[in-house]
Design a protein around this motif. Structure first.
Motif, short mmCIF file in Angstrom:
data_model
loop_
_atom_site.label_atom_id
_atom_site.label_comp_id
_atom_site.label_asym_id
_atom_site.label_seq_id
_atom_site.Cartn_x
_atom_site.Cartn_y
_atom_site.Cartn_z
N CYS A 1 -3.69 -0.13 14.49
CA CYS A 1 -2.54 0.62 15.01
C CYS A 1 -2.97 1.90 15.68
O CYS A 1 -2.16 2.63 16.22
N TRP A 2 -4.25 2.18 15.62
CA TRP A 2 -4.71 3.50 16.07
C TRP A 2 -5.17 3.45 17.50
O TRP A 2 -4.72 4.21 18.34
N LEU B 1 -2.27 -0.84 -3.70
CA LEU B 1 -3.59 -0.57 -3.18
C LEU B 1 -4.23 0.73 -3.69
O LEU B 1 -5.41 0.72 -4.03
N ALA C 1 0.82 -1.20 0.00
CA ALA C 1 0.00 0.00 0.00
C ALA C 1 0.85 1.25 0.00
O ALA C 1 0.35 2.35 -0.14
N LYS C 2 2.16 1.06 0.19
CA LYS C 2 3.03 2.22 0.34
C LYS C 2 3.79 2.53 -0.93
O LYS C 2 3.90 3.67 -1.35
N GLU C 3 4.38 1.49 -1.51
CA GLU C 3 5.20 1.72 -2.69
C GLU C 3 4.64 0.92 -3.85
O GLU C 3 4.06 -0.13 -3.66
N PRO D 1 -2.29 1.65 8.77
CA PRO D 1 -3.49 2.37 8.33
C PRO D 1 -3.56 2.58 6.82
O PRO D 1 -4.62 2.85 6.28
N LEU D 2 -2.41 2.41 6.13
CA LEU D 2 -2.47 2.57 4.69
C LEU D 2 -3.27 1.46 4.04
O LEU D 2 -3.74 1.61 2.92
N TRP D 3 -3.42 0.34 4.73
CA TRP D 3 -4.27 -0.73 4.23
C TRP D 3 -5.71 -0.56 4.70
O TRP D 3 -6.53 -1.44 4.48
N GLY D 4 -5.99 0.55 5.36
CA GLY D 4 -7.36 0.77 5.79
C GLY D 4 -7.70 0.09 7.11
O GLY D 4 -8.87 -0.06 7.44
N ASP D 5 -6.69 -0.28 7.85
CA ASP D 5 -6.92 -1.02 9.08
C ASP D 5 -6.53 -0.13 10.25
O ASP D 5 -5.45 0.43 10.24
N ASP D 6 -7.40 -0.03 11.23
CA ASP D 6 -7.03 0.89 12.32
C ASP D 6 -6.66 0.17 13.60
O ASP D 6 -6.92 0.67 14.69
N SER E 1 -10.82 5.83 -3.73
CA SER E 1 -11.11 6.27 -2.37
C SER E 1 -12.37 7.11 -2.26
O SER E 1 -12.79 7.47 -1.19
N THR E 2 -12.97 7.45 -3.37
CA THR E 2 -14.12 8.33 -3.24
C THR E 2 -15.40 7.56 -2.94
O THR E 2 -16.41 8.15 -2.62
#
Lengths: 384, 465
Positions: free
Chosen positions: A269-270, A204, A118-120, A262-267, A210-211
């Motif tokens: 880590c939050w 990703l 999801a990052k690179e 969170p870049l995978w949409g998973d929270d 994302s909209t």
């Protein structure tokens, strides 16, 4: 077999054992039989796929992780159909390196790759893979390294001089087998190798728009998309034996980077209690089901230092097969500890699977440290 | 914010006024104002600013990625600057001069093309350049261009470089710059200093203002900088209740996405006035994904030259969030600045996370002047260990033991000269240590001791079996 293995690793006192153990430190007993790697043998039980070999302990088909030292620690390699989970270090410097070693090994042995991030962009990740060392070059490099090691340890040990012969997990490349190659981290893989290989990328931000206003469901949408992508590739290319392949069977190497961030949409880590507490665990469960029924091996890196809920880390560990944790010394008080001055971090083998076995295949050393030299990533027993 | 102490008075130039010039300035007249800035009381401030070239300067295209640098002696290149005369309440009408400043190794040449009022200009310029020392001031010709050669004084050179390095180094890597502040040490002034630096370097600056009103944010910037800032206001009417159509539809998320989609090429700086506000109003994963897309825009455009970087400056209030969000945003950020301080002095602990390199960190004591330029300080005047050292000093494992692990010199010599119980010659040792090529069999090396009694006879011979 198990007795032979313990015998091989246990006795180090006599000269003959030492001499042969330095050549192949796993066991000094070689299994005589058809060599499965690379040759088309008539043995019907073992699948002869390039870059794999059967395990001497439980007969599982093993692939190399790209680091021969790590292969030894895992009992010969990574079993096909399992998940290798890497717990990232704090600043994410060394775990991408293990990730790249795994993918580079796939390219060199001709396996198909599937890179998800999801990052690179996966194409960028493939450009940065380390270059493989050819046999004559790498023997020279390893000789240099072992020589440097030996000269300094010659000075140190006066009384316990026999312990100098203990191998430091730097196994020399055995030129006869094609299992496990050495890589030069300071160089990039040549472009023609990447072009000659077959790879699929999953980036990703391109796959998900994302909209869209997505209603929350039990499994994260990014994970659903990723699972569907993997399933499609496995089905279309026949890794699960669905289409009888006319060409030779091959292994699919899957690499997923930064899963759970969170870049995978998973929270996870939050916060500690979040809505998608079970997304990652469900994903791993389904992924393992996909892998067990196909000829594939998977490496996943997870930022476990960011996950707030410790129970999730425990569940994630249980749902993966092999778990390796990296702990780097940067920024911690161990950086100035004189015991650790030669190394860059510790490596913890947290779990090794029991596959068709009743016993674990755990190595007898627990204090392992790694060091990133200019060209090599080495894992050694930390002499504390 | 503590006001910066006034700098000491300017050193009088060592060379006297150039022969032939009749200084027509009055004694009390203050130094020239650099273009557009607020009136300053002290010449020293103006002098510093002029030397730092914070006037409207346009780069002449020779410097690569060094933009808008003050006229430091260690750089080459040419700038054109404008100095407007007159200042304070006794302003006599602004007369602007166009200067050409060229810096070559070790010296700065100032030339004035064209015919201007040279005598007053000269006097004013002498006060401008008073921070350096005028070494060569030729007599004024009647018209045309003339040149001064000035070497900046040593202190200015060093200080200039350090000031450069802090702000520039924060913007060097690109990507997300996270400013973590707290109630005692606020970060908005550092954010504004970075915005000002980017604006002066010629980048486009977009500001997403959520916490303070636009007037309050723009206060303190002079008009040329204000004209460069594009302000997206989310403070006045974030939910668009007044329906005047002024606010952006879709709220903050739409504003961020619009910034992601901009197609105007060139380096850009996006300042998020407060990430904390955005975190409280947007779902966390969406915000992280949008921030990642924002800071990596250049990568999807193919090749990204270092001049085309995107800088995202985010202000985060540490106390409002738990360890989870802080950890995640730290891992997303390429540069992280934590503001703290002691005894009235602010300090910034900066962590640089360059991709695939070890992170480095640095601590700078600084203060921000009212016009949002940065001044570096040496540290608080009293040094009682202002904040706990994050690293424990290196441990010596042989201390605090109940037994003695150290050797005195005599003991060490005695130990070295001790003969070991097993007799081993060095050749045999070498032979065993190096795994030989042809040694497939093992050898037993037995050297009989003095007490060994080797009897070749079989001891069991006398047994009657």
């Amino acid at each position: 077999m198990a007795a032979a293995a313990t015998c091989g690793t246990g006795t180090r006192s006599t000269g003959s054992m030492v001499v042969s153990a330095s050549r192949n430190s796993v066991t000094s007993f070689q299994r005589r039989g058809p060599r499965a790697s690379g040759t088309d043998s008539g043995c019907s039980r073992l699948v002869s796929i390039a870059g794999t070999r059967p395990s001497v302990r439980n007969g599982q088909l093993l692939v190399s992780t790209g680091l021969p030292a790590l292969d030894q620690l895992l009992g010969g390699g990574l079993a096909v159909g399992t998940v290798l989970l890497i717990e990232e270090d704090k600043y994410n410097i060394y775990s991408p390196l293990l990730f790249k070693y795994f993918l580079a090994e796939g390219i060199v042995t001709g396996h198909t790759l599937l890179v998800a991030s999801a990052k690179e962009d996966p194409a960028d990740i493939l450009q940065e893979l380390p270059a493989p060392l050819l046999d004559d070059n790498c023997k020279k490099e390893c000789d240099e390294d072992i020589y440097n090691h030996k000269t300094e340890s010659n000075i140190k040990m006066k009384i316990a001089w026999r312990y100098q012969l203990l191998p430091k997990m730097e196994a020399r490349p055995v030129s006869s087998s094609r299992f496990g190659h050495y890589y030069d981290v300071s160089k990039r893989i040549p472009q023609e190798l990447i072009e000659a290989s077959k790879w699929h990328g999953f980036f990703l931000p391109e796959k998900i728009s994302s909209t869209l206003n997505l209603e929350p469901c039990s499994l994260n949408h990014s994970y659903i998309k990723l699972l569907q992508f993997i399933q499609n590739i496995i089905y279309e290319e026949g890794f699960d034996g669905s289409n009888p392949q006319k060409k030779q069977k091959n292994i699919l190497r899957i690499g997923i980077q930064n899963l759970g961030s969170p870049l995978w949409g998973d929270d996870i880590c939050w916060t500690e209690n979040c809505d998608s507490n079970h997304s990652l665990t469900k994903f791993l469960y389904m992924l393992r089901g996909l892998l067990r029924s196909s000829l594939s091996a998977c490496i996943i890196t997870v930022p476990t230092h960011l996950i707030q809920n410790k129970a999730i880390i425990a569940r994630v560990t249980n749902l993966s097969d092999t778990v390796v944790g990296l702990e780097s010394f940067i920024g911690s008080e161990k950086e100035t500890n004189p015991f650790y001055k030669d190394y860059h971090g510790l490596i913890h083998i947290r779990q090794i699977p029991q596959l068709n076995n009743l016993i674990y295949d755990v190595s007898d050393v627990k204090d392992l440290a790694f060091k990133l030299k200019r060209k090599l990533f080495t894992i050694e027993i930390s002499r504390t | 914010m503590t006001p910066a102490p006034p700098a000491p008075g300017p050193p009088r130039p060592s060379s006297a006024s150039p022969p032939g010039a009749a200084p027509r300035h009055r004694e009390g007249e203050q130094g020239p104002r650099v273009a557009g800035e607020a009136a300053e009381r002290g010449t020293e401030r103006a002098a510093q600013k002029a030397t730092h070239d914070e006037g409207k300067a346009q780069r002449n295209g020779e410097l690569g990625d060094r933009r808008g640098q003050p006229a430091g002696a260690h750089m080459g290149g040419e700038w054109h600057g404008r100095i407007r005369g007159g200042c304070g309440p006794r302003q006599r009408g602004a007369s602007s001069l166009h200067l050409c400043i060229r810096a070559q190794e070790g010296s700065i040449r100032v030339s004035l093309p064209g015919i201007v009022n040279l005598s007053t200009t000269h006097a004013r310029l002498r006060q401008v350049l008073v921070v350096g020392e005028i070494v060569d001031a030729p007599p004024l010709p009647c018209g045309g261009a003339w040149q001064w050669v000035v070497t900046p004084s040593e202190g200015v050179r060093r200080g200039t470089r350090r000031i450069l390095e802090m702000l520039e180094s924060l913007l060097a890597i690109g990507g997300l710059v996270l400013l973590r502040d707290s109630v005692e040490w606020e970060g908005r002034s550092l954010l504004k200093a970075l915005i000002k630096k980017s604006a002066l370097c010629g980048e486009q600056v977009h500001i997403l203002g959520c916490e303070v009103s636009e007037e309050e944010f723009r206060e303190g910037f002079d008009s040329n900088i204000n004209s460069r800032l594009v302000y997206h206001d989310l403070f006045r009417d974030p939910l668009n209740w007044s329906e005047t159509g002024e606010t952006l539809p879709g709220g903050p998320l739409e504003a961020l996405r619009a910034l992601c989609r901009r197609t105007h090429p060139g380096p850009v700086t996006i300042a998020l006035d407060s990430l904390s506000w955005l975190l409280l109003h947007l779902p966390c994963t969406t915000l992280c994904q949008t921030l990642h897309t924002l800071s990596h825009q250049d990568s999807c455009r193919g090749d990204s030259s270092p001049g085309e970087q995107v800088h995202v400056l985010g202000l985060l209030h540490e106390e409002l969030h738990g360890p989870g969000p802080l950890g995640v945003l730290s891992s997303l950020a390429q540069t992280e600045v934590t503001l703290s301080g002691a005894l009235g002095q602010a300090s910034a602990h900066i962590l640089y996370r360059r991709p695939q390199q070890r992170p480095t960190h640095q601590t700078q004591w600084f203060s921000i002047l009212p016009d949002f330029s940065l001044e570096l300080q040496g540290g608080p005047p009293l040094e009682p260990q202002p904040y706990p050292d994050p690293r424990v000093p290196s441990m010596d494992p042989t201390t605090h033991l109940t037994f003695n692990l150290r050797l005195s010199k005599k003991e060490r010599e005695a130990k070295d000269s001790l003969t070991l119980p097993f007799q081993f010659s060095s050749e045999k040792q070498q032979a065993l240590l190096c795994p030989g090529l042809g040694q497939a069999t093992s050898h037993i090396f037995y050297e009989p001791d003095a007490y060994d009694d080797l009897d070749q006879e079989d001891p069991d011979d006398d047994l009657d079996v």
